[in-house]
Design an enzyme around this catalytic site. Structure first.
Site, PDB file in Angstrom:
ATOM      1  N   LEU A 387       0.810  -1.206   0.000  1.00  0.00           N
ATOM      2  CA  LEU A 387       0.000   0.000   0.000  1.00  0.00           C
ATOM      3  C   LEU A 387       0.846   1.259   0.000  1.00  0.00           C
ATOM      4  CD1 LEU A 387      -1.757  -2.385   1.462  1.00  0.00           C
ATOM      5  CD2 LEU A 387      -3.320  -0.509   1.870  1.00  0.00           C
ATOM      6  N   ASP A 388       1.990   1.218   0.668  1.00  0.00           N
ATOM      7  CA  ASP A 388       2.868   2.377   0.731  1.00  0.00           C
ATOM      8  C   ASP A 388       3.341   2.755  -0.676  1.00  0.00           C
ATOM      9  OD1 ASP A 388       4.089   4.382   2.127  1.00  0.00           O
ATOM     10  OD2 ASP A 388       5.442   3.103   3.256  1.00  0.00           O
ATOM     11  N   ASP A 389       3.893   1.785  -1.392  1.00  0.00           N
ATOM     12  CA  ASP A 389       4.328   2.056  -2.767  1.00  0.00           C
ATOM     13  C   ASP A 389       3.175   2.549  -3.620  1.00  0.00           C
ATOM     14  OD1 ASP A 389       7.217   1.130  -3.785  1.00  0.00           O
ATOM     15  OD2 ASP A 389       6.681  -0.039  -2.040  1.00  0.00           O
TER      16      ASP A 389
END
Length: 654
Positions: A387-389
């Site tokens: 999710l961060d990327d």
């Protein structure tokens, strides 16, 4: 007097512009021919040591040149305390020290060499190698240094358990899942390393290593839970040999099916070193030779993680091209100009086909109705996007289309947004790879002495997802996703004003992430949580104008931020955070900018030996070689841009 001030400001502006231009040129110089960026990703000594031991485990031909370079690396990172740390200038770590010593001895270093004597004395002084962690003990068991009584029972039959059972593969994190499946096959087969040189490390123990039993309770573990799971381990140790052979065969077949669905070519299962190494050893234990395609492909993938220089070499835990490319694009878009923007666009265009639109990875077990749409951290890792990327990629693409009229990103942005909205956990937060991974009791099993078995929501990833949704136009009043996320962040702020950073070190990283999100979500800069956070950041600035934070801040007995020498990346995060909070004119910001300009090297970039990122708190840290390149550029360009506008408000999510 006014003319003097004007002259000084003009000079400062000229110096700032020169610094930004030099950094921009330096960053662009690292761009690959196809448009992406990938910088070295360095962990501690354990991965290169394990790489050496893997080769000898398999009795591969000795590459003396490569081994000599790895030995140089291992000797260089040995600590002044005689052992090996998890971070630059860090404290002694037993497991890292045992593995590094074992690898150096395997390479051929004499046990009487001064550095080996110092290491052995440091290990003895701390109780000996009996205090190694579970992962190290598994390695030592396969080498015959300790017996299998020294490691937890990991029945391969676990893979057959239904989801409603207390333990299930989808109740642990992706990194634990991919590492454990081939490791459970190894635990069932109990193979012995080939080890042609017959090297052992009995001398690191204060007792007969074959007499030792299980590990003690880890500091994070509850005594009640630990006693329960230890008793269960004891029962399993007795009854496991009685399991029907047909059941064991079915379980091994299920583990192989799990593995082979996720082999992921030369990028490897999970695209991280530990499961890749375990897979190669697993196939070896199953009698598959080095030419067996799944084994051969995975083995080639491991060698792609090597960084080989003139005098040194080491093995990376994984590679970070998607993360490096999107963050570099953000920095270049902030810098602007006729070279930076086209370079950023080339990087973002490279990212478009990297989006996973077909494979429903392990995350779909808990979110079966959600369509895929995320990006992974590595070149390829279809089953495990994060999710961060995804949030950072979507924000960079949205910025490119909004600020420069670029086309071709709309579909990718829409699918990324849809996936992230579908991956919000019930508490309002977002995790890195999974949803509602909240089975905290599992961190008490004997295998989890590292305390990193789970992937629960965290403040930094939650902030990034809010930043993305808010940059795309959502607010607390129009979006339940944003409202629930902001409520999560309100709950998780520490009393002094900071937020925890799971994937970057630590409270500086978390606070930067959250302040960017709150600003973008429209939370008033006068809100007490923003004011408290900004004041806290200003209060921890170092005398030299920079910011730093030590890995010790992850300690279990929470004491908050821990002082450390300034680094370029942590200084950049603090500056970006303060500017997001509306503090571009704060004296601390001016001092931070002066620090970055003063420490810029002749190549226009920054030198940074300290580790500023986190793999697993207290266990595994990371040094992103790209961080001191693009983050300081980003902060300096943001400072210039805000000073040149009337609103002084950051209008993007990062």
């Amino acid at each position: 007097m006014d003319s003097v001030n004007a002259t000084r400001e003009a000079l400062e502006s000229k110096v700032l512009e020169s610094s930004i231009a030099s950094a921009t040129q330096g960053v662009i110089g690292f761009q690959q021919s196809d448009g992406h960026w990938v910088f070295e990703l360095e962990a501690d000594c354990t991965i290169p040591a394990e790489y050496v031991l893997l080769r000898h485990y398999l009795a591969e031909p000795v590459d003396t040149v490569l081994e000599a370079k790895i030995a140089n690396y291992l000797r260089r990172v040995q600590g002044a305390h005689g052992g090996w740390p998890l971070v630059h200038d860090g404290e002694f770590d037993m497991s890292a020290s045992v593995k590094a010593y074992f690898a150096l001895k395997m390479i051929g270093d004499s046990v009487d060499a001064p550095h080996m004597v110092r290491a052995r004395e440091a290990i003895h002084a701390r109780g000996g190698a009996i205090n190694s962690n579970v992962f190290t003990r598994f390695l030592l068991a396969m080498y015959g240094v300790v017996t299998w009584r020294a490691v937890p029972v990991l029945p391969i039959e676990i893979v057959l358990l239904p989801f409603w059972s207390p333990f299930h593969l989808n109740k642990i994190s992706y990194w634990a899942r991919t590492t454990m499946v081939p490791l459970m096959v190894l635990a069932a087969l109990k193979p012995r390393a080939k080890n042609p040189k017959g090297v052992g490390i009995d001398e690191l123990f204060l007792q007969d290593p074959r007499s030792i039993g299980m590990t003690a309770k880890a500091p994070h573990q509850s005594m009640a839970w630990f006693v329960l799971f230890r008793a269960l381990d004891g029962i399993l140790r007795v009854i496991e040999p009685m399991f029907p052979k047909s059941l064991r065969k079915r379980a091994i077949d299920a583990a192989l099916a799990f593995t082979e669905e996720r082999l992921n070519g030369e990028d490897g299962m999970g695209a991280i070193y530990p499961p890749m190494a375990n897979i190669v050893m697993m196939y070896d234990a199953l009698g598959k030779d080095e030419n067996f395609p799944p084994r051969a492909i995975t083995r080639r993938g491991i060698d792609k993680l090597l960084v080989i220089k003139d005098d040194e070499a080491y093995c990376q835990p994984c590679v970070s091209p998607v993360w490096d490319t999107t963050l570099t694009a953000h920095a270049l878009l902030e810098a602007g100009g006729d070279k930076a923007v086209p370079a950023a666009k080339q990087g973002l265009d490279w990212l478009i086909p990297k989006q996973e639109l077909e494979v429903k990875g392990d995350w779909a077990v808990k979110r079966p109705a959600v369509r895929p749409g995320g990006w992974a951290f590595q070149y390829n890792n279809a089953h495990y996007p994060d999710l961060d990327d995804t949030a950072v990629v979507v924000m960079s693409m949205d910025r490119m289309r909004r600020e420069h009229g670029a086309i071709g990103y709309d579909a990718a942005i829409a699918r990324g947004r849809e996936w992230i909205e579908g991956m919000q956990s019930d508490d309002g937060g977002w995790a890195a790879f999974d949803v509602n991974n909240l089975e905290y009791y599992l961190n008490n099993i004997p295998f989890s002495d590292h305390g990193a078995l789970l992937d629960p929501p965290t403040e930094d990833v939650t902030a990034r997802c809010i930043s993305m949704l808010a940059q795309l136009g959502e607010t607390e009043t129009t979006s339940k996703h944003v409202a629930d996320g902001v409520a999560y962040l309100r709950k998780t702020q520490h009393p002094e004003g900071s937020w925890y950073g799971r994937w970057g070190m630590n409270f500086i990283y978390g606070t930067w992430s959250v302040l960017c999100a709150l600003n973008m979500a429209g939370v008033d800069h006068k809100d007490p949580m923003i004011r408290k956070a900004a004041a806290w950041l200003a209060s921890i600035q170092n005398e030299d104008g920079g910011w730093g934070e030590d890995a010790v801040s992850y300690r279990l007995d929470y004491k908050g931020w821990e002082a450390a020498p300034s680094t370029a990346s942590q200084t950049a995060w603090a500056l970006l955070a303060l500017m997001a909070a509306g503090e571009v004119d704060h004296p601390a910001v001016a001092r931070g900018v002066e620090y970055l300009i003063a420490t810029q090297n002749k190549k226009g970039l920054w030198d940074e030996q300290r580790y500023t990122a986190t793999g697993f708190p207290r266990v595994f840290y990371l040094r992103y070689h790209g961080y001191p390149k693009f983050f300081p550029l980003w902060a300096l360009a943001r400072y210039r841009n805000l000073r040149n506008t009337n609103s002084r408000v950051v209008g993007v999510g990062m």
